[in-house]
Design a protein around this motif. Sequence first.
Motif, PDB file in Angstrom:
ATOM      1  N   THR A 568       0.829  -1.207   0.000  1.00 46.81           N
ATOM      2  CA  THR A 568       0.000   0.000   0.000  1.00 46.81           C
ATOM      3  C   THR A 568       0.860   1.252   0.000  1.00 46.81           C
ATOM      4  O   THR A 568       0.586   2.221  -0.728  1.00 46.81           O
ATOM      5  N   PHE A 569       1.917   1.229   0.799  1.00 46.61           N
ATOM      6  CA  PHE A 569       2.819   2.375   0.880  1.00 46.61           C
ATOM      7  C   PHE A 569       3.476   2.639  -0.475  1.00 46.61           C
ATOM      8  O   PHE A 569       3.586   3.787  -0.918  1.00 46.61           O
ATOM      9  N   GLN A 570       3.925   1.574  -1.126  1.00 47.93           N
ATOM     10  CA  GLN A 570       4.562   1.723  -2.436  1.00 47.93           C
ATOM     11  C   GLN A 570       3.606   2.295  -3.470  1.00 47.93           C
ATOM     12  O   GLN A 570       3.995   3.091  -4.328  1.00 47.93           O
ATOM     13  N   ALA A 571       2.333   1.884  -3.385  1.00 44.39           N
ATOM     14  CA  ALA A 571       1.339   2.405  -4.336  1.00 44.39           C
ATOM     15  C   ALA A 571       1.137   3.904  -4.148  1.00 44.39           C
ATOM     16  O   ALA A 571       0.885   4.632  -5.115  1.00 44.39           O
ATOM     17  N   HIS A 572       1.256   4.379  -2.895  1.00 44.04           N
ATOM     18  CA  HIS A 572       1.053   5.796  -2.601  1.00 44.04           C
ATOM     19  C   HIS A 572       2.342   6.613  -2.715  1.00 44.04           C
ATOM     20  O   HIS A 572       2.293   7.832  -2.599  1.00 44.04           O
TER      21      HIS A 572
END
Length: 669
Positions: A568-572
């Motif tokens: 999720t962090f990488q997507a954001h």
Amino acid sequence: MADIDNPLLKALPPETDYLSYLTILEYNLTLEQLPTLHRILQDTTLTANIGWDLVHLLLPLLPASQQCLHDVAHLGNPREVVLKATELLEGLGGEEEADDQEETEDIEEAGELKGPGASANEAHEDRAEDGKNVASDVTTSGASSQPPSRAVQFIALLDMLSILHPRIKTKHPSRFLTTSLQAVLPAYSQVAKSTEATEAVLGFIKALSGTKRPKLPPRKSSAMIPMQATPLSAPDPEGQDEPLGVDEEGLQSRLLQSFLSYVAEAYMNSTALDEDVPGLAWSSRYQEKLHPEKIIPQRRTYGSLFAEEEHLHERDTITGHILSLARDLKLGAEELLSTITKADELDLEEEQELPSSASDVPLSKTGSIYILATMAASSTLFNAPSSLPSVSLVPDFAGILASSLGDSATGSTGAESEPLIDAVLFLGFLIINTQSMIPANGDTDHVFNNVLQRLSLLSANMPSPVLRYHAHLLTSTILHLNPSENSRLAFIKDTLEHCPFENLKASAIGWLKDEILAAEKAEQSQKAPGADDSIFATSATLTTVAPFIFPNPDNLMESQSMTDSYATFQAHRPFYLAVLNLLYLLLSSATLPSRLQMAEIAKESELPRFLDSLLQASKRFQSSISDNELEYGDEQGRNEGILGMELIEMTVEQAQHALSRVGMMDLEA
């Protein structure tokens, strides 16, 4: 074989009836018999009676049977032969799945014969080499080494139609023409990648339109044989000496206009994405012409690619021929634009009743976009005289977008063909280059926003990086052209609040940054007395968007596993970096922190917690990657993951120190 023993000569009518003679031909026609058949077909009466039933026998013997097919076209009953050729074209237009499967099997078989190390490219090369030897094989053996390709059959049948249609003398020749065109189009769509097939289609249109332009330059091809002098055509045995029907000339002209638009669509959609060159790369070439200072030194430009690479230069040549035919057929830019932007009509490819007037015949919307873009490119890229009408961003370009791109729903825009998207973006760039300001009009705000939504979604969904960049550039430019600051801010806020694509939200941060810097520059310049401050030069802007650019990411580490949290962090991450860069840029300014009242915004928003949460999350992920809690495929992947978290950490610390310098954050706390 002596003539006296030749069954084709011994059984000639009146020795047998026509039906029996056709049966004899079917069982005895070989490549060696074709010269004899050519002599036999000079009998006009015989050819008029049996010619229509010879076409399907001669087609598999191409290219050696080309001369006999011409005999049938010139001397057979034109009405019967047209119907037979049309029937065979319909068959060619419906064989895609079978042909694709057959080609795949041939490639796999060739690979097996060459050994396990053979590649698909080698198999394709073998097939191409086999194609080069067809002409020699068919002259020395009783049967061709392989059947003629679909493109060769298509070209031969089209050549026949160009001879047959002018021979038909009837009150309503458009009825025959309509049927033929409806059969040609699906067949052409299957072979549109073949330059020879495309040249044949354009030559067919030219022949039927009666234009006097020189023929297209000949191409070397092993699939065709030199033709003898053109024989005289026999008269239509069923023809009647009567005037054409009412509006018949206009109807035939409209049929050819419509057909050309669908041919343009099929050809352009067939141009492959070659080395990230979408279609004609009009958008890229136009940008190179407008901004030569942005061209990267030592890197080949799109202009040079199209000038030097033969297969790309060929695209320019063919679209030039399409444009010439459009002008000959009096297909103007105003009509093309009207076709693109009006409600959908009947499709020429669908079965329907024969048209009775020109108004019943539609143009292809997509083909019209291509032809309109070709007209624009001829004047802007090649300095040809312009024949374009005045085209506005709203409503004209809005109508072009609505007709060409999918619904503004997130799942469809961007799935269109690359050549079409390139043509649409090129038209958009051309319009905004000639229209420096959009009239303020509250009634058109929703249309304007729809344009931005479609283009911005395109910039998020488009697989091609070149087109994705052009869509982003066009979106940004159009957004900044809107004279209403409130509308611009509302669109940025809406994107930040509702858009599901993080890369598009990062673009919105870029739009916000550009607007703030442009407003700051205007404030520092001489402003007219009594002029209001720009909304982007006040705290209202950041106050409006703060909840969406400074969210609290604490939940990243609370309810998810480490792997899910990291994903999720990488997507954001693109959005987080865009926010951090904007924050650092604003805080580094000597005037913006006070002008935008950033101290108050920092107190009232989640900014401090946002930065702290990002910092803690990046450190936690970095530690997890180092300790192998997060799996990576190889060492390079692990190192890239660590570097990505270090970049976040460094950027957050820079932003925190900038906040501390202006007294908005206590780092000790």
